[in-house]
Scaffold this motif. Sequence first.
Motif, PDB file in Angstrom:
ATOM      1  N   UNK A 300       0.976  -1.183  -0.087  1.00  0.00           N
ATOM      2  CA  UNK A 300       0.131   0.080   0.148  1.00  0.00           C
ATOM      3  C   UNK A 300       0.798   1.297   0.153  1.00  0.00           C
ATOM      4  N   UNK A 301       0.170   2.349  -0.401  1.00  0.00           N
ATOM      5  CA  UNK A 301       0.990   3.424  -0.439  1.00  0.00           C
ATOM      6  C   UNK A 301       0.663   4.792   0.323  1.00  0.00           C
ATOM      7  N   UNK A 302      -0.312   4.469   1.457  1.00  0.00           N
ATOM      8  CA  UNK A 302      -0.922   5.194   2.316  1.00  0.00           C
ATOM      9  C   UNK A 302       0.259   6.356   2.972  1.00  0.00           C
ATOM     10  N   UNK A 303       1.225   5.445   3.399  1.00  0.00           N
ATOM     11  CA  UNK A 303       2.179   6.229   4.146  1.00  0.00           C
ATOM     12  C   UNK A 303       2.840   7.297   3.304  1.00  0.00           C
ATOM     13  N   UNK A 304       3.124   6.683   2.111  1.00  0.00           N
ATOM     14  CA  UNK A 304       4.218   7.546   1.125  1.00  0.00           C
ATOM     15  C   UNK A 304       3.345   8.688   0.909  1.00  0.00           C
ATOM     16  N   UNK A 305       1.837   8.692   0.564  1.00  0.00           N
ATOM     17  CA  UNK A 305       0.967   9.622   0.321  1.00  0.00           C
ATOM     18  C   UNK A 305       1.083  10.670   1.461  1.00  0.00           C
ATOM     19  N   UNK A 306       0.967  10.153   2.608  1.00  0.00           N
ATOM     20  CA  UNK A 306       0.821  11.141   3.790  1.00  0.00           C
ATOM     21  C   UNK A 306       2.030  11.912   3.961  1.00  0.00           C
ATOM     22  N   UNK A 307       3.128  11.413   3.335  1.00  0.00           N
ATOM     23  CA  UNK A 307       4.818  12.028   3.518  1.00  0.00           C
ATOM     24  C   UNK A 307       4.613  12.982   2.392  1.00  0.00           C
ATOM     25  N   UNK A 308       4.082  12.713   1.071  1.00  0.00           N
ATOM     26  CA  UNK A 308       4.036  13.376   0.042  1.00  0.00           C
ATOM     27  C   UNK A 308       3.116  14.546   0.008  1.00  0.00           C
ATOM     28  N   UNK A 309       2.195  14.259   0.840  1.00  0.00           N
ATOM     29  CA  UNK A 309       1.090  15.402   1.109  1.00  0.00           C
ATOM     30  C   UNK A 309       1.800  16.610   1.821  1.00  0.00           C
ATOM     31  N   UNK A 310       2.373  15.994   2.879  1.00  0.00           N
ATOM     32  CA  UNK A 310       2.916  16.916   3.793  1.00  0.00           C
ATOM     33  C   UNK A 310       3.849  18.129   3.122  1.00  0.00           C
ATOM     34  N   UNK A 311       4.470  17.862   1.975  1.00  0.00           N
ATOM     35  CA  UNK A 311       5.455  18.626   1.155  1.00  0.00           C
ATOM     36  C   UNK A 311       4.775  19.318   0.207  1.00  0.00           C
ATOM     37  N   UNK A 312       3.197  19.083   0.008  1.00  0.00           N
ATOM     38  CA  UNK A 312       2.602  19.649  -0.985  1.00  0.00           C
ATOM     39  C   UNK A 312       1.848  21.070  -0.715  1.00  0.00           C
ATOM     40  N   UNK A 313       1.743  21.958  -1.337  1.00  0.00           N
ATOM     41  CA  UNK A 313       1.203  23.255  -1.206  1.00  0.00           C
ATOM     42  C   UNK A 313      -0.237  22.855  -1.244  1.00  0.00           C
ATOM     43  N   UNK A 314      -1.103  23.780  -0.453  1.00  0.00           N
ATOM     44  CA  UNK A 314      -2.602  23.428  -0.062  1.00  0.00           C
ATOM     45  C   UNK A 314      -2.890  21.742   0.071  1.00  0.00           C
ATOM     46  N   UNK A 315      -2.319  21.407   0.646  1.00  0.00           N
ATOM     47  CA  UNK A 315      -2.459  20.048   1.086  1.00  0.00           C
ATOM     48  C   UNK A 315      -3.570  19.702   1.765  1.00  0.00           C
ATOM     49  N   UNK A 316      -4.548  18.819   1.424  1.00  0.00           N
ATOM     50  CA  UNK A 316      -5.903  18.384   1.936  1.00  0.00           C
ATOM     51  C   UNK A 316      -5.591  18.043   3.379  1.00  0.00           C
ATOM     52  N   UNK A 317      -6.789  18.386   4.355  1.00  0.00           N
ATOM     53  CA  UNK A 317      -6.472  18.014   5.684  1.00  0.00           C
ATOM     54  C   UNK A 317      -6.473  16.341   5.878  1.00  0.00           C
ATOM     55  N   UNK A 318      -5.838  15.643   6.416  1.00  0.00           N
ATOM     56  CA  UNK A 318      -5.686  14.451   6.479  1.00  0.00           C
ATOM     57  C   UNK A 318      -6.681  13.723   7.227  1.00  0.00           C
ATOM     58  N   UNK A 319      -7.639  13.158   6.307  1.00  0.00           N
ATOM     59  CA  UNK A 319      -8.905  12.434   6.946  1.00  0.00           C
ATOM     60  C   UNK A 319      -8.914  11.175   6.015  1.00  0.00           C
ATOM     61  N   UNK A 320      -7.854  10.872   5.522  1.00  0.00           N
ATOM     62  CA  UNK A 320      -7.852   9.908   4.281  1.00  0.00           C
ATOM     63  C   UNK A 320      -7.651   8.724   5.070  1.00  0.00           C
ATOM     64  N   UNK A 321      -6.663   8.370   5.984  1.00  0.00           N
ATOM     65  CA  UNK A 321      -6.310   7.111   6.206  1.00  0.00           C
ATOM     66  C   UNK A 321      -7.425   6.390   7.109  1.00  0.00           C
TER      67      UNK A 321
END
Length: 325
Positions: A300-321
């Motif tokens: 799964x790539x959920x952790x990778x996405x969390x890490x990538x999201x943290x670096x993205x501008x306008x990142x969405x709120x973490x409700x995904x996991x």
Amino acid sequence: MYVGGNHATRSFTNCLGSINMVAWAEHYKNANWPMVIYLGYCHALAFLSLFYFSTAKWQTLVFTLVISQFSGLGITGGVHRLWAHKSYKAHGIVRFFLMLCNAMANQGTIYHWSRDHRVHHKFSETDADPHNAMRGMFFAHMGWLLVKKDAKVIEAGRKINCDDLLEDWVVVLQKKLNPWGNLFMSFMFPMLVSTYFWQEHWAHGILIAGFFRYVFILHCTWLVNSAAHFYGQTPYDPKINPTENAIVAFFAMGEGWHNWHHVFPYDYAASEFGVASQYNPTKLFIDGCAKLGLVTDRKRALNAWEAKKAKMPNAPVSELKAKSA
Ligand SMILES: [Zn+2]
Ligand SMILES: [Zn+2]
């Protein structure tokens, strides 16, 4: 659900690149005639089958629907997620079953399909991409099969490492039986089953359960390369063209979540969320096999996405996991 990235659809003119007359003249010169004739015949027979539906036995129609799903699974859960991406490991029984399903879908061997697909990911939307969407919607959908491969595609295919595939006896067996094994599973098997078990007329068996199903699944598969590279959202990487497309996901058994897939190709779910919020019968099948102990190592790539999201501008709120299965 976060659907940011506001990547609109590709320009309409670009989509219609394929009706550019100069491009068509070029395609004619480079035509892969055996494939043009083969696919032409298959489409003609699939069209002819429409006149046989009203006189077919109901068992033939149900059987066609069932083996459509199996053929699709042979592509999505088999050659795509298992062999091309190695996103999970499967017991020999599952691999053999998926190989038979894949043969029924009859889209070339697992080896060649995987090789082309690995090239597609590595060189996405460049001249070395077998179905480069920059060459227009029709080229990405099926035009790429109708013309000779670009030299850069051939070169990339030679260089890509597919040795791992030849270590799997299931892949080797299918390759050895090519093309007769695939042709038998795709056309003769449906005809034999429907004539033997419910005394259907052979023409109904081969035309409806054979050619109609085959061509329908071809287009479902091709939609991932065409529509899911043109229409939809790009929340995971707005800089690339592959999109999140629910309609494609419906027709391609969960393969339409293509922006996620291009960012995280090793994710066995090929989507961020669980099956309750993103249509994905292929994930359901893999999870079912895992429950039976026949599938392991689902990546799964959920952790990778969390890490990538943290670096993205306008990142969405973490409700995904929390939502993900
Ligand atoms: Zn793609
Ligand atoms: Zn892929």
